[in-house]
Design a protein around this motif. Sequence first.
Motif, PDB file in Angstrom:
ATOM      1  N   THR A   2      72.630 -30.240 -22.836  1.00 38.21           N
ATOM      2  CA  THR A   2      72.016 -29.283 -21.917  1.00 38.21           C
ATOM      3  C   THR A   2      70.657 -29.794 -21.451  1.00 38.21           C
ATOM      4  OG1 THR A   2      70.860 -28.052 -23.633  1.00 38.21           O
ATOM      5  CG2 THR A   2      73.134 -27.363 -23.129  1.00 38.21           C
ATOM      6  N   LYS A   3      70.128 -29.134 -20.447  1.00 39.24           N
ATOM      7  CA  LYS A   3      68.817 -29.483 -19.904  1.00 39.24           C
ATOM      8  C   LYS A   3      67.738 -29.385 -20.984  1.00 39.24           C
ATOM      9  CE  LYS A   3      66.107 -28.460 -15.798  1.00 39.24           C
ATOM     10  NZ  LYS A   3      66.132 -27.709 -14.541  1.00 39.24           N
ATOM     11  N   SER A   4      67.746 -28.303 -21.735  1.00 41.04           N
ATOM     12  CA  SER A   4      66.711 -28.136 -22.769  1.00 41.04           C
ATOM     13  C   SER A   4      66.865 -29.186 -23.870  1.00 41.04           C
ATOM     14  CB  SER A   4      66.739 -26.720 -23.345  1.00 41.04           C
ATOM     15  OG  SER A   4      67.988 -26.431 -23.918  1.00 41.04           O
ATOM     16  N   GLU A   5      68.094 -29.539 -24.215  1.00 39.97           N
ATOM     17  CA  GLU A   5      68.312 -30.590 -25.220  1.00 39.97           C
ATOM     18  C   GLU A   5      67.817 -31.933 -24.704  1.00 39.97           C
ATOM     19  OE1 GLU A   5      72.337 -28.882 -27.462  1.00 39.97           O
ATOM     20  OE2 GLU A   5      72.536 -30.172 -25.696  1.00 39.97           O
ATOM     21  N   ALA A   6      68.092 -32.241 -23.437  1.00 40.14           N
ATOM     22  CA  ALA A   6      67.638 -33.500 -22.836  1.00 40.14           C
ATOM     23  C   ALA A   6      66.112 -33.553 -22.802  1.00 40.14           C
ATOM     24  CB  ALA A   6      68.209 -33.658 -21.432  1.00 40.14           C
ATOM     25  N   CYS A   7      65.489 -32.430 -22.446  1.00 41.84           N
ATOM     26  CA  CYS A   7      64.022 -32.366 -22.416  1.00 41.84           C
ATOM     27  C   CYS A   7      63.448 -32.645 -23.796  1.00 41.84           C
ATOM     28  CB  CYS A   7      63.556 -30.988 -21.960  1.00 41.84           C
ATOM     29  SG  CYS A   7      63.763 -30.649 -20.222  1.00 41.84           S
ATOM     30  N   GLU A   8      64.010 -31.993 -24.788  1.00 41.32           N
ATOM     31  CA  GLU A   8      63.473 -32.106 -26.143  1.00 41.32           C
ATOM     32  C   GLU A   8      63.758 -33.473 -26.764  1.00 41.32           C
ATOM     33  OE1 GLU A   8      64.174 -29.914 -30.373  1.00 41.32           O
ATOM     34  OE2 GLU A   8      64.101 -28.651 -28.580  1.00 41.32           O
ATOM     35  N   ARG A   9      65.003 -33.905 -26.716  1.00 43.19           N
ATOM     36  CA  ARG A   9      65.402 -35.145 -27.395  1.00 43.19           C
ATOM     37  C   ARG A   9      64.797 -36.383 -26.748  1.00 43.19           C
ATOM     38  NH1 ARG A   9      71.551 -35.880 -28.414  1.00 43.19           N
ATOM     39  NH2 ARG A   9      71.102 -34.099 -29.747  1.00 43.19           N
ATOM     40  N   TYR A  10      64.772 -36.432 -25.416  1.00 48.00           N
ATOM     41  CA  TYR A  10      64.310 -37.633 -24.717  1.00 48.00           C
ATOM     42  C   TYR A  10      62.927 -37.468 -24.090  1.00 48.00           C
ATOM     43  CZ  TYR A  10      69.070 -39.114 -25.475  1.00 48.00           C
ATOM     44  OH  TYR A  10      70.261 -39.460 -26.063  1.00 48.00           O
ATOM     45  N   ARG A  11      62.298 -36.334 -24.341  1.00 52.39           N
ATOM     46  CA  ARG A  11      60.954 -36.048 -23.815  1.00 52.39           C
ATOM     47  C   ARG A  11      60.896 -36.220 -22.292  1.00 52.39           C
ATOM     48  NH1 ARG A  11      57.197 -35.864 -28.251  1.00 52.39           N
ATOM     49  NH2 ARG A  11      58.199 -36.639 -30.103  1.00 52.39           N
ATOM     50  N   ILE A  12      61.888 -35.670 -21.655  1.00 47.79           N
ATOM     51  CA  ILE A  12      61.950 -35.699 -20.195  1.00 47.79           C
ATOM     52  C   ILE A  12      61.387 -34.375 -19.694  1.00 47.79           C
ATOM     53  CG2 ILE A  12      63.445 -35.854 -18.172  1.00 47.79           C
ATOM     54  CD1 ILE A  12      65.479 -37.328 -19.966  1.00 47.79           C
ATOM     55  N   PRO A  13      60.341 -34.422 -18.883  1.00 51.61           N
ATOM     56  CA  PRO A  13      59.782 -33.177 -18.367  1.00 51.61           C
ATOM     57  C   PRO A  13      60.828 -32.406 -17.553  1.00 51.61           C
ATOM     58  CG  PRO A  13      58.296 -35.011 -17.943  1.00 51.61           C
ATOM     59  CD  PRO A  13      59.583 -35.597 -18.440  1.00 51.61           C
ATOM     60  N   PRO A  14      60.836 -31.103 -17.672  1.00 46.92           N
ATOM     61  CA  PRO A  14      61.818 -30.299 -16.924  1.00 46.92           C
ATOM     62  C   PRO A  14      61.745 -30.535 -15.418  1.00 46.92           C
ATOM     63  CG  PRO A  14      60.529 -28.911 -18.422  1.00 46.92           C
ATOM     64  CD  PRO A  14      59.971 -30.277 -18.509  1.00 46.92           C
ATOM     65  N   VAL A  29      77.178 -34.451 -14.155  1.00 45.05           N
ATOM     66  CA  VAL A  29      76.409 -33.247 -14.468  1.00 45.05           C
ATOM     67  C   VAL A  29      77.069 -32.068 -13.781  1.00 45.05           C
ATOM     68  CG1 VAL A  29      74.213 -32.066 -14.217  1.00 45.05           C
ATOM     69  CG2 VAL A  29      74.251 -34.476 -14.707  1.00 45.05           C
ATOM     70  N   ARG A  30      77.242 -31.031 -14.518  1.00 47.61           N
ATOM     71  CA  ARG A  30      77.833 -29.829 -13.963  1.00 47.61           C
ATOM     72  C   ARG A  30      77.217 -28.627 -14.662  1.00 47.61           C
ATOM     73  NH1 ARG A  30      80.815 -32.464 -17.391  1.00 47.61           N
ATOM     74  NH2 ARG A  30      81.813 -31.429 -19.110  1.00 47.61           N
ATOM     75  N   GLN A  31      77.318 -27.529 -14.006  1.00 46.31           N
ATOM     76  CA  GLN A  31      76.814 -26.307 -14.616  1.00 46.31           C
ATOM     77  C   GLN A  31      77.930 -25.668 -15.426  1.00 46.31           C
ATOM     78  OE1 GLN A  31      74.881 -24.038 -11.425  1.00 46.31           O
ATOM     79  NE2 GLN A  31      73.170 -23.883 -12.839  1.00 46.31           N
ATOM     80  N   VAL A  32      77.619 -25.420 -16.680  1.00 40.04           N
ATOM     81  CA  VAL A  32      78.553 -24.729 -17.560  1.00 40.04           C
ATOM     82  C   VAL A  32      77.844 -23.475 -18.045  1.00 40.04           C
ATOM     83  CG1 VAL A  32      79.862 -24.855 -19.710  1.00 40.04           C
ATOM     84  CG2 VAL A  32      79.616 -26.899 -18.275  1.00 40.04           C
ATOM     85  N   MET A  33      78.371 -22.352 -17.665  1.00 39.92           N
ATOM     86  CA  MET A  33      77.785 -21.063 -18.038  1.00 39.92           C
ATOM     87  C   MET A  33      76.298 -20.999 -17.687  1.00 39.92           C
ATOM     88  SD  MET A  33      79.863 -20.358 -21.576  1.00 39.92           S
ATOM     89  CE  MET A  33      79.042 -18.827 -21.912  1.00 39.92           C
ATOM     90  N   GLY A  34      75.964 -21.490 -16.491  1.00 42.16           N
ATOM     91  CA  GLY A  34      74.595 -21.402 -16.000  1.00 42.16           C
ATOM     92  C   GLY A  34      73.659 -22.486 -16.472  1.00 42.16           C
ATOM     93  N   ASP A  35      74.122 -23.429 -17.294  1.00 42.41           N
ATOM     94  CA  ASP A  35      73.250 -24.491 -17.795  1.00 42.41           C
ATOM     95  C   ASP A  35      73.828 -25.849 -17.405  1.00 42.41           C
ATOM     96  OD1 ASP A  35      71.024 -25.480 -19.025  1.00 42.41           O
ATOM     97  OD2 ASP A  35      71.599 -24.912 -21.057  1.00 42.41           O
ATOM     98  N   TRP A  36      72.948 -26.747 -16.975  1.00 43.12           N
ATOM     99  CA  TRP A  36      73.384 -28.089 -16.605  1.00 43.12           C
ATOM    100  C   TRP A  36      73.791 -28.859 -17.852  1.00 43.12           C
ATOM    101  CZ3 TRP A  36      74.155 -29.605 -11.724  1.00 43.12           C
ATOM    102  CH2 TRP A  36      73.559 -28.858 -10.698  1.00 43.12           C
ATOM    103  N   ASP A  42      74.120 -40.082 -16.971  1.00 41.00           N
ATOM    104  CA  ASP A  42      72.987 -39.324 -16.435  1.00 41.00           C
ATOM    105  C   ASP A  42      71.712 -39.633 -17.213  1.00 41.00           C
ATOM    106  OD1 ASP A  42      74.243 -37.751 -14.344  1.00 41.00           O
ATOM    107  OD2 ASP A  42      75.265 -36.687 -15.965  1.00 41.00           O
ATOM    108  N   LEU A  43      71.842 -39.726 -18.522  1.00 35.35           N
ATOM    109  CA  LEU A  43      70.663 -40.005 -19.346  1.00 35.35           C
ATOM    110  C   LEU A  43      70.118 -41.405 -19.060  1.00 35.35           C
ATOM    111  CD1 LEU A  43      71.809 -38.287 -22.638  1.00 35.35           C
ATOM    112  CD2 LEU A  43      70.115 -37.465 -20.990  1.00 35.35           C
ATOM    113  N   GLU A  44      70.999 -42.366 -18.777  1.00 33.49           N
ATOM    114  CA  GLU A  44      70.532 -43.708 -18.382  1.00 33.49           C
ATOM    115  C   GLU A  44      69.783 -43.635 -17.060  1.00 33.49           C
ATOM    116  OE1 GLU A  44      73.420 -46.879 -18.427  1.00 33.49           O
ATOM    117  OE2 GLU A  44      74.328 -46.094 -20.266  1.00 33.49           O
ATOM    118  N   ARG A  45      70.332 -42.905 -16.110  1.00 34.58           N
ATOM    119  CA  ARG A  45      69.658 -42.748 -14.815  1.00 34.58           C
ATOM    120  C   ARG A  45      68.316 -42.053 -14.983  1.00 34.58           C
ATOM    121  NH1 ARG A  45      74.914 -40.528 -11.601  1.00 34.58           N
ATOM    122  NH2 ARG A  45      76.027 -42.514 -11.486  1.00 34.58           N
ATOM    123  N   LEU A  46      68.284 -41.049 -15.832  1.00 35.13           N
ATOM    124  CA  LEU A  46      67.026 -40.344 -16.080  1.00 35.13           C
ATOM    125  C   LEU A  46      66.001 -41.266 -16.720  1.00 35.13           C
ATOM    126  CD1 LEU A  46      68.550 -36.950 -17.160  1.00 35.13           C
ATOM    127  CD2 LEU A  46      66.974 -37.292 -15.234  1.00 35.13           C
TER     128      LEU A  46
END
Length: 132
Positions: A2-14, A29-36, A42-46
């Motif tokens: 999820t977006k929050s997991e990616a932010c936390e684990r990889y220190r990627i600003p929201p 990347v897709r939205q699942v129940m309102g969350d990306w 995607d993480l490599e691109r980020l």
Amino acid sequence: MTKSEACERYRIPPEILSEYESWGLCGAVRQVMGDWQYDDQDLERLGMIMTLHDIGFSPEEVESYMRLMLAGESTENERMKMLDAKRSKALDEIHFRERQLERMDFLRYEMKKGKYALKSADRSNNGKTDGR
């Protein structure tokens, strides 16, 4: 992931994740129940996006670079030109700062020698001599 997991684990600003999503560059990347949801690609691109931000690319330049990168090897010359331009600008800034430091060091050296220090008597009469 999820977006929050990616932010936390990889220190990627929201904000970076939001940029990425708004550009439509997301692979799976897709939205699942309102969350990306982000996959490994995607993480490599980020990671590349973070690097580009870190070296001074503007959001617009990052988007342009990423679009070129995703277009394939045929865009390598364009991407190299972008990197060369950013490198040249960084070197110009470094050389400017080096000149500033040299001038500061010169002033410090002269001050230590006493050349630029005003004597207290000079300060009290504004540099006028007794011969008025």
